[in-house]
Design a protein around this motif. Structure first.
Motif, PDB file in Angstrom:
ATOM      1  N   LEU A  34      -6.576 -10.961 -16.336  1.00  0.00           N
ATOM      2  CA  LEU A  34      -6.277 -10.350 -15.028  1.00  0.00           C
ATOM      3  C   LEU A  34      -7.409  -9.468 -14.525  1.00  0.00           C
ATOM      4  CD1 LEU A  34      -2.466  -9.551 -15.322  1.00  0.00           C
ATOM      5  CD2 LEU A  34      -3.576 -11.480 -14.178  1.00  0.00           C
ATOM      6  N   HIS A  35      -8.113  -8.791 -15.423  1.00  0.00           N
ATOM      7  CA  HIS A  35      -9.232  -7.962 -14.968  1.00  0.00           C
ATOM      8  C   HIS A  35     -10.334  -8.833 -14.355  1.00  0.00           C
ATOM      9  CE1 HIS A  35     -12.137  -4.818 -14.559  1.00  0.00           C
ATOM     10  NE2 HIS A  35     -12.963  -5.432 -15.387  1.00  0.00           N
ATOM     11  N   ARG A  36     -10.657  -9.933 -15.004  1.00  0.00           N
ATOM     12  CA  ARG A  36     -11.672 -10.839 -14.455  1.00  0.00           C
ATOM     13  C   ARG A  36     -11.229 -11.417 -13.120  1.00  0.00           C
ATOM     14  NH1 ARG A  36     -13.517 -14.153 -19.895  1.00  0.00           N
ATOM     15  NH2 ARG A  36     -14.757 -12.466 -20.791  1.00  0.00           N
ATOM     16  N   TYR A  37      -9.974 -11.823 -13.056  1.00  0.00           N
ATOM     17  CA  TYR A  37      -9.443 -12.376 -11.815  1.00  0.00           C
ATOM     18  C   TYR A  37      -9.493 -11.328 -10.703  1.00  0.00           C
ATOM     19  CZ  TYR A  37      -6.329 -14.574  -8.476  1.00  0.00           C
ATOM     20  OH  TYR A  37      -5.797 -15.112  -7.326  1.00  0.00           O
ATOM     21  N   ALA A  38      -9.008 -10.130 -11.007  1.00  0.00           N
ATOM     22  CA  ALA A  38      -8.985  -9.059 -10.013  1.00  0.00           C
ATOM     23  C   ALA A  38     -10.393  -8.717  -9.536  1.00  0.00           C
ATOM     24  CB  ALA A  38      -8.302  -7.821 -10.580  1.00  0.00           C
ATOM     25  N   SER A  39     -11.332  -8.621 -10.452  1.00  0.00           N
ATOM     26  CA  SER A  39     -12.710  -8.274 -10.090  1.00  0.00           C
ATOM     27  C   SER A  39     -13.310  -9.290  -9.134  1.00  0.00           C
ATOM     28  CB  SER A  39     -13.585  -8.192 -11.344  1.00  0.00           C
ATOM     29  OG  SER A  39     -13.167  -7.127 -12.157  1.00  0.00           O
ATOM     30  N   ARG A  73      -6.805   0.456  -7.293  1.00  0.00           N
ATOM     31  CA  ARG A  73      -5.579   0.710  -8.058  1.00  0.00           C
ATOM     32  C   ARG A  73      -5.085  -0.579  -8.722  1.00  0.00           C
ATOM     33  NH1 ARG A  73      -0.441   0.029  -6.495  1.00  0.00           N
ATOM     34  NH2 ARG A  73      -0.908   0.053  -4.272  1.00  0.00           N
ATOM     35  N   LEU A  74      -5.081  -1.668  -7.968  1.00  0.00           N
ATOM     36  CA  LEU A  74      -4.640  -2.941  -8.531  1.00  0.00           C
ATOM     37  C   LEU A  74      -5.608  -3.431  -9.605  1.00  0.00           C
ATOM     38  CD1 LEU A  74      -3.362  -4.785  -5.329  1.00  0.00           C
ATOM     39  CD2 LEU A  74      -2.023  -3.562  -7.059  1.00  0.00           C
ATOM     40  N   GLY A  75      -6.884  -3.168  -9.416  1.00  0.00           N
ATOM     41  CA  GLY A  75      -7.867  -3.521 -10.437  1.00  0.00           C
ATOM     42  C   GLY A  75      -7.626  -2.770 -11.736  1.00  0.00           C
ATOM     43  N   GLN A 103     -11.473 -11.604  -7.196  1.00  0.00           N
ATOM     44  CA  GLN A 103     -10.625 -12.105  -6.109  1.00  0.00           C
ATOM     45  C   GLN A 103      -9.988 -11.070  -5.198  1.00  0.00           C
ATOM     46  OE1 GLN A 103     -10.319 -15.490  -5.589  1.00  0.00           O
ATOM     47  NE2 GLN A 103     -11.815 -15.684  -7.244  1.00  0.00           N
ATOM     48  N   LEU A 104      -9.704  -9.870  -5.671  1.00  0.00           N
ATOM     49  CA  LEU A 104      -8.901  -8.928  -4.874  1.00  0.00           C
ATOM     50  C   LEU A 104      -9.510  -8.599  -3.522  1.00  0.00           C
ATOM     51  CD1 LEU A 104      -7.467  -6.333  -7.439  1.00  0.00           C
ATOM     52  CD2 LEU A 104      -6.372  -8.360  -6.473  1.00  0.00           C
ATOM     53  N   ALA A 155       0.839  -1.187   0.000  1.00  0.00           N
ATOM     54  CA  ALA A 155       0.000   0.000   0.000  1.00  0.00           C
ATOM     55  C   ALA A 155       0.879   1.245   0.000  1.00  0.00           C
ATOM     56  CB  ALA A 155      -0.917  -0.004   1.214  1.00  0.00           C
ATOM     57  N   ARG A 156       0.435   2.251  -0.685  1.00  0.00           N
ATOM     58  CA  ARG A 156       1.124   3.532  -0.690  1.00  0.00           C
ATOM     59  C   ARG A 156       0.842   4.242   0.643  1.00  0.00           C
ATOM     60  NH1 ARG A 156       2.823   0.844  -4.135  1.00  0.00           N
ATOM     61  NH2 ARG A 156       2.718   1.191  -6.358  1.00  0.00           N
ATOM     62  N   PRO A 157       1.723   5.140   1.052  1.00  0.00           N
ATOM     63  CA  PRO A 157       1.466   5.853   2.311  1.00  0.00           C
ATOM     64  C   PRO A 157       0.089   6.532   2.280  1.00  0.00           C
ATOM     65  CG  PRO A 157       3.693   6.300   1.551  1.00  0.00           C
ATOM     66  CD  PRO A 157       2.995   5.533   0.447  1.00  0.00           C
ATOM     67  N   GLY A 158      -0.695   6.278   3.299  1.00  0.00           N
ATOM     68  CA  GLY A 158      -2.021   6.881   3.414  1.00  0.00           C
ATOM     69  C   GLY A 158      -3.086   6.235   2.550  1.00  0.00           C
ATOM     70  N   GLU A 159      -2.751   5.171   1.843  1.00  0.00           N
ATOM     71  CA  GLU A 159      -3.699   4.529   0.936  1.00  0.00           C
ATOM     72  C   GLU A 159      -4.570   3.532   1.705  1.00  0.00           C
ATOM     73  OE1 GLU A 159      -3.160   2.829  -3.462  1.00  0.00           O
ATOM     74  OE2 GLU A 159      -2.104   1.614  -1.967  1.00  0.00           O
ATOM     75  N   SER A 160      -5.864   3.670   1.566  1.00  0.00           N
ATOM     76  CA  SER A 160      -6.769   2.730   2.217  1.00  0.00           C
ATOM     77  C   SER A 160      -6.788   1.413   1.453  1.00  0.00           C
ATOM     78  CB  SER A 160      -8.191   3.301   2.273  1.00  0.00           C
ATOM     79  OG  SER A 160      -8.755   3.350   0.969  1.00  0.00           O
ATOM     80  N   ARG A 161      -7.278   0.376   2.084  1.00  0.00           N
ATOM     81  CA  ARG A 161      -7.395  -0.925   1.434  1.00  0.00           C
ATOM     82  C   ARG A 161      -8.285  -0.820   0.195  1.00  0.00           C
ATOM     83  NH1 ARG A 161      -6.896  -6.278   2.035  1.00  0.00           N
ATOM     84  NH2 ARG A 161      -8.616  -7.583   1.291  1.00  0.00           N
ATOM     85  N   GLU A 162      -9.383  -0.098   0.325  1.00  0.00           N
ATOM     86  CA  GLU A 162     -10.318   0.066  -0.795  1.00  0.00           C
ATOM     87  C   GLU A 162      -9.640   0.731  -1.998  1.00  0.00           C
ATOM     88  OE1 GLU A 162     -14.481   2.404  -1.827  1.00  0.00           O
ATOM     89  OE2 GLU A 162     -13.823   2.265   0.247  1.00  0.00           O
TER      90      GLU A 162
END
Length: 102
Positions: free
Chosen positions: A44-49, A27-29, A51-52, A15-22
């Protein structure tokens, strides 16, 4: 390929400084669907949607490490043309199973 060592990545996973999990998951999505090779965008988009949101921080770090890899290498690993590096093998297998279920 053996993958890029963490100390050589352009961006260090986490996570970036101050970055929430959401925000991190969003960002990863976005990074998952803006790859460069259309096939990897879709996979990867389907997987991320799907699983993340269920991943813990360590799993998100590993996924972010995967996103730092070259698309051509990723496609060869996901398609079974080459063996993935050991540190990514279980995640690649999970992505392959997820893709096959869709």
């Amino acid at each position: 390929m053996t993958g890029v060592p963490l100390d050589q990545l352009k961006e260090t996973p986490g996570a970036r400084p101050g970055e929430s999990r959401e925000v991190r998951i969003k960002r990863l999505g976005m990074r998952s669907m803006r790859r460069g090779i259309k096939e990897m965008d879709i996979i990867l988009h389907r997987y991320a949607s799907d699983q993340l949101a269920a991943m813990d921080d360590g799993e998100l770090d590993l996924y972010e490490t995967l996103l730092g890899e070259n698309d051509q290498d990723l496609y060869q690993w996901v398609s079974g043309q080459q063996d993935p590096p050991t540190h990514l093998a279980s995640l690649i297998q999970h992505i392959i199973r997820h893709t096959a279920m869709r």
